[in-house]
Each structure stands twice: as C-alpha cells, then as structure tokens.
Design a protein around this motif. Structure first.
Motif, PDB file in Angstrom:
ATOM      1  N   LEU A  90      -9.862  13.758   2.255  1.00  0.00           N
ATOM      2  CA  LEU A  90      -9.831  15.157   2.963  1.00  0.00           C
ATOM      3  C   LEU A  90      -8.105  15.114   2.234  1.00  0.00           C
ATOM      4  O   LEU A  90      -7.600  14.290   1.970  1.00  0.00           O
ATOM      5  CB  LEU A  90      -9.080  15.091   4.530  1.00  0.00           C
ATOM      6  CG  LEU A  90     -10.456  15.056   5.365  1.00  0.00           C
ATOM      7  CD1 LEU A  90     -10.323  14.814   6.643  1.00  0.00           C
ATOM      8  CD2 LEU A  90     -11.542  15.634   5.180  1.00  0.00           C
ATOM      9  N   SER A  91      -8.288  16.834   2.110  1.00  0.00           N
ATOM     10  CA  SER A  91      -6.374  17.025   1.375  1.00  0.00           C
ATOM     11  C   SER A  91      -5.702  16.086   2.072  1.00  0.00           C
ATOM     12  O   SER A  91      -4.445  15.343   1.450  1.00  0.00           O
ATOM     13  CB  SER A  91      -5.994  18.252   1.932  1.00  0.00           C
ATOM     14  OG  SER A  91      -7.116  19.432   1.147  1.00  0.00           O
ATOM     15  N   LYS A  92      -5.371  15.212   3.320  1.00  0.00           N
ATOM     16  CA  LYS A  92      -4.681  15.117   3.927  1.00  0.00           C
ATOM     17  C   LYS A  92      -4.583  13.663   3.245  1.00  0.00           C
ATOM     18  O   LYS A  92      -2.851  13.191   2.927  1.00  0.00           O
ATOM     19  CB  LYS A  92      -4.644  14.584   5.124  1.00  0.00           C
ATOM     20  CG  LYS A  92      -3.135  13.624   5.924  1.00  0.00           C
ATOM     21  CD  LYS A  92      -3.748  13.853   7.626  1.00  0.00           C
ATOM     22  CE  LYS A  92      -2.007  13.061   8.011  1.00  0.00           C
ATOM     23  NZ  LYS A  92      -2.533  13.092   9.453  1.00  0.00           N
ATOM     24  N   GLU A  93      -5.653  12.829   2.984  1.00  0.00           N
ATOM     25  CA  GLU A  93      -5.519  11.837   2.491  1.00  0.00           C
ATOM     26  C   GLU A  93      -5.430  11.408   1.215  1.00  0.00           C
ATOM     27  O   GLU A  93      -5.016  10.405   0.172  1.00  0.00           O
ATOM     28  CB  GLU A  93      -7.040  11.211   2.830  1.00  0.00           C
ATOM     29  CG  GLU A  93      -7.794  10.778   4.343  1.00  0.00           C
ATOM     30  CD  GLU A  93      -8.831  10.996   4.954  1.00  0.00           C
ATOM     31  OE1 GLU A  93      -9.564   9.534   5.167  1.00  0.00           O
ATOM     32  OE2 GLU A  93     -10.010  11.592   3.820  1.00  0.00           O
ATOM     33  N   ILE A  94      -5.816  12.340   0.341  1.00  0.00           N
ATOM     34  CA  ILE A  94      -5.559  12.930  -1.497  1.00  0.00           C
ATOM     35  C   ILE A  94      -4.195  12.683  -0.951  1.00  0.00           C
ATOM     36  O   ILE A  94      -3.705  12.170  -2.134  1.00  0.00           O
ATOM     37  CB  ILE A  94      -6.384  13.810  -1.642  1.00  0.00           C
ATOM     38  CG1 ILE A  94      -7.789  13.705  -1.672  1.00  0.00           C
ATOM     39  CG2 ILE A  94      -5.548  14.455  -3.394  1.00  0.00           C
ATOM     40  CD1 ILE A  94      -8.901  14.821  -2.332  1.00  0.00           C
ATOM     41  N   ALA A  95      -3.355  13.532  -0.334  1.00  0.00           N
ATOM     42  CA  ALA A  95      -1.999  13.794  -0.695  1.00  0.00           C
ATOM     43  C   ALA A  95      -1.066  12.405  -0.161  1.00  0.00           C
ATOM     44  O   ALA A  95      -0.271  12.004  -1.647  1.00  0.00           O
ATOM     45  CB  ALA A  95      -1.252  14.690   0.425  1.00  0.00           C
ATOM     46  N   HIS A  96      -1.131  11.611   0.853  1.00  0.00           N
ATOM     47  CA  HIS A  96      -0.975  10.171   1.400  1.00  0.00           C
ATOM     48  C   HIS A  96      -1.878   9.029   0.118  1.00  0.00           C
ATOM     49  O   HIS A  96      -0.250   8.225  -0.358  1.00  0.00           O
ATOM     50  CB  HIS A  96      -1.320   9.923   2.644  1.00  0.00           C
ATOM     51  CG  HIS A  96      -1.205   8.526   2.453  1.00  0.00           C
ATOM     52  ND1 HIS A  96      -0.216   8.389   2.690  1.00  0.00           N
ATOM     53  CD2 HIS A  96      -1.806   6.743   2.541  1.00  0.00           C
ATOM     54  CE1 HIS A  96       0.297   6.878   3.258  1.00  0.00           C
ATOM     55  NE2 HIS A  96      -1.282   5.917   3.220  1.00  0.00           N
ATOM     56  N   LYS A  97      -2.343   9.703  -0.349  1.00  0.00           N
ATOM     57  CA  LYS A  97      -3.005   8.784  -1.661  1.00  0.00           C
ATOM     58  C   LYS A  97      -2.315   8.415  -2.665  1.00  0.00           C
ATOM     59  O   LYS A  97      -2.202   7.946  -3.983  1.00  0.00           O
ATOM     60  CB  LYS A  97      -4.998   8.715  -2.111  1.00  0.00           C
ATOM     61  CG  LYS A  97      -4.571   7.712  -3.478  1.00  0.00           C
ATOM     62  CD  LYS A  97      -6.770   7.547  -3.603  1.00  0.00           C
ATOM     63  CE  LYS A  97      -6.863   6.578  -4.469  1.00  0.00           C
ATOM     64  NZ  LYS A  97      -6.873   4.620  -3.700  1.00  0.00           N
ATOM     65  N   LEU A  98      -1.880  10.105  -3.385  1.00  0.00           N
ATOM     66  CA  LEU A  98      -1.461  10.464  -4.602  1.00  0.00           C
ATOM     67  C   LEU A  98      -0.089  10.550  -4.445  1.00  0.00           C
ATOM     68  O   LEU A  98       0.765  10.936  -5.784  1.00  0.00           O
ATOM     69  CB  LEU A  98      -1.736  11.688  -5.542  1.00  0.00           C
ATOM     70  CG  LEU A  98      -3.391  11.603  -5.497  1.00  0.00           C
ATOM     71  CD1 LEU A  98      -3.940  12.901  -6.471  1.00  0.00           C
ATOM     72  CD2 LEU A  98      -3.829  10.055  -6.367  1.00  0.00           C
ATOM     73  N   GLN A  99       0.435  10.442  -3.357  1.00  0.00           N
ATOM     74  CA  GLN A  99       2.022  10.656  -2.915  1.00  0.00           C
ATOM     75  C   GLN A  99       2.360  11.754  -3.673  1.00  0.00           C
ATOM     76  O   GLN A  99       3.527  12.242  -3.983  1.00  0.00           O
ATOM     77  CB  GLN A  99       3.167   9.573  -3.449  1.00  0.00           C
ATOM     78  CG  GLN A  99       2.461   7.868  -3.023  1.00  0.00           C
ATOM     79  CD  GLN A  99       3.084   7.229  -3.471  1.00  0.00           C
ATOM     80  OE1 GLN A  99       3.920   7.159  -4.749  1.00  0.00           O
ATOM     81  NE2 GLN A  99       3.594   5.349  -3.100  1.00  0.00           N
ATOM     82  N   ILE A 100       1.782  12.987  -3.183  1.00  0.00           N
ATOM     83  CA  ILE A 100       1.977  14.857  -3.441  1.00  0.00           C
ATOM     84  C   ILE A 100       2.048  14.735  -1.785  1.00  0.00           C
ATOM     85  O   ILE A 100       1.090  15.435  -0.986  1.00  0.00           O
ATOM     86  CB  ILE A 100       1.177  15.167  -4.346  1.00  0.00           C
ATOM     87  CG1 ILE A 100      -0.043  15.559  -3.707  1.00  0.00           C
ATOM     88  CG2 ILE A 100       1.669  13.942  -5.921  1.00  0.00           C
ATOM     89  CD1 ILE A 100      -0.799  16.220  -4.768  1.00  0.00           C
TER      90      ILE A 100
END
Length: 255
Positions: free
Chosen positions: A210-220
């Motif tokens: 999900l977007s939240k998980e992608i943000a956490h993984k990519l640190q954005i």
C-alpha cells in the motif's frame, strides 16, 4: 479501452474477397480432412470463412474439453459467434483489440507476405465445470483465394499446460517461413518512459504494498508516493493499479 475505432469485421473486409476468388470445392475437401483429423487429435479445431464473415467448422472436442453444446458445435455456421460466448469477457476485449492491431500490421505488408504468419494467443475460456481455464489458440491461413488473399483461417485451440493466474492475454506472432517470433504488444505499444522511481513504485505495487508501506520502504512521504502513482496511471493509460500492473507486464516492465 480500444486503441482503434475500426471493428474486426471491417478489418476482415479489407481483403475485398469476391465469390470469383474462391472455390468451395476446396473447402469441402478441407472439411473432410478436418473430420478425419478430429478422430486422432484431441485439440479443438475451427475454421473462419473470411468471405462469409462467420465460423464454418468446429471439431466435436469443443464439447468434450470445454463444455460447449454439442448440437451447436455441429451446426456452428448457423450459430454466429457461439464459440466466443465462453471466452472470459475481459479477455475477449483484449483479443479483439490485438486482432485488429495485427490485421493493421498484416495489411501494411506486401501481398505476397501477408499469409506467412501464425498468431498464437493465450487466454481464458469457461470449461465444462464452469471454471475458467487458460487455453492456447493458434491462428493461421488455411486457404487463399485465387489472388492470394486470406480466405479460410484455421484455429487450433488446446488446454494450456501453463495455467498461470493472469488477466493478461498473451500473444506471440510466428513467421512460418523464417521462424522469427515477435510480441505484438511491444510492436504496437507507444514508447512509455517511466522514471527510475516510478518503475520502483510499480514493482512495489505489484507486490501488493500500500502507499503507506511504499512510503516507509522508500523513506518518502505518502503524498509523494501518491503523486508517483497518479503519474504511473497517466503514463500507462490505466484506470487503476490492476490495469497498471497488467500494462507493465505487457510492456515488459514487470514480470
């Protein structure tokens, strides 16, 4: 979404076949041969008459393997598009679009090269148990008219050994003379340039993040992720993430 406004029937009509170009005694001999082949082959074979713009033959194995009505298969010429009635509706739209694109490619070739190709499709069909199974369908010219125009198209459908769970219709084109293979998806798709970050996010979407998980993984930030997602949908001309993933697979961006 269709990539062209022309219909499949209009594409076939570009052959401009006339009754003077064809000899139905040839078809009677071919039909006798197909009946004999059906006794030893378990594949589902069919023939399309481009002049009549209709299916004119289907082997009885369509009833045995895929649950088609035996009587309708035996009288297929009177049944319209009955064969296509058991295709998965999403796959059917993709098939028509591909057939139109391939028709446009073929009619741009010199006349002497137009019948040299075999189109190999993989898509879903409802079987006798009312479940969708993936089939492989090979289409090629069986007979030409006197002027070398494609008249009878032979189809050979079988259960695919690869029952992958995919919503994407696969298609490969084989040149029967040279042995060259190519993908029409790559041939006809416009060049799409994704940034390195957009490609990275598309891969993560495919993995189900999900977007939240992608943000956490990519640190954005989530906001930045959502902007990239909107850009992806726009560039891939997709309505949602599933369509974007399918487009990515078709373009070779994803596996």
């Amino acid at each position: 979404m269709k990539s062209t406004n022309i219909t499949r029937e209009e594409m076939w009509a570009k052959q401009h076949l006339s009754i003077h170009d064809i000899d139905y005694a040839v078809w009677e001999r071919d039909k006798s041969m197909l009946h004999k082949m059906a006794r030893v082959s378990r594949n589902c074979t069919f023939v399309v008459d481009v002049y009549k713009n209709k299916y004119v033959y289907a082997s009885p194995h369509f009833a045995n393997l895929l649950g088609y009505d035996e009587d309708k298969i035996a009288t297929l010429e009177k049944q319209g598009d009955y064969l296509e009635s058991r295709f998965h509706p999403d796959d059917f739209d993709q098939l028509v679009d591909l057939q139109i694109k391939l028709g446009q490619f073929i009619y741009n070739l010199p006349v002497e090269q137009r019948n040299d190709y075999c189109n190999i499709y993989s898509f879903r069909v409802r079987n006798a148990k009312q479940q969708y199974v993936r089939v492989t369908n090979r289409l090629q010219v069986l007979e030409q008219g006197r002027a070398g125009k494609a008249w009878l198209i032979l189809g050979n459908m079988s259960i695919s050994p690869d029952q992958k769970d995919s919503r994407q219709v696969a298609c490969t084109v084989l040149n029967l003379k040279s042995g060259e293979l190519f993908s029409p998806t790559l041939l006809f798709s416009p060049t799409i340039h994704l940034t390195e970050r957009e490609t990275e996010i598309l891969h993560l979407i495919q993995k189900g993040l999900l977007s939240k998980e992608i943000a956490h993984k990519l640190q954005i930030s989530i906001h930045t992720v959502n902007i990239h997602r909107q850009n992806l949908l726009h560039k891939l001309e997709a309505q949602n993430s599933i369509e974007a993933i399918n487009k990515g697979i078709g373009l070779g961006i994803l596996k």
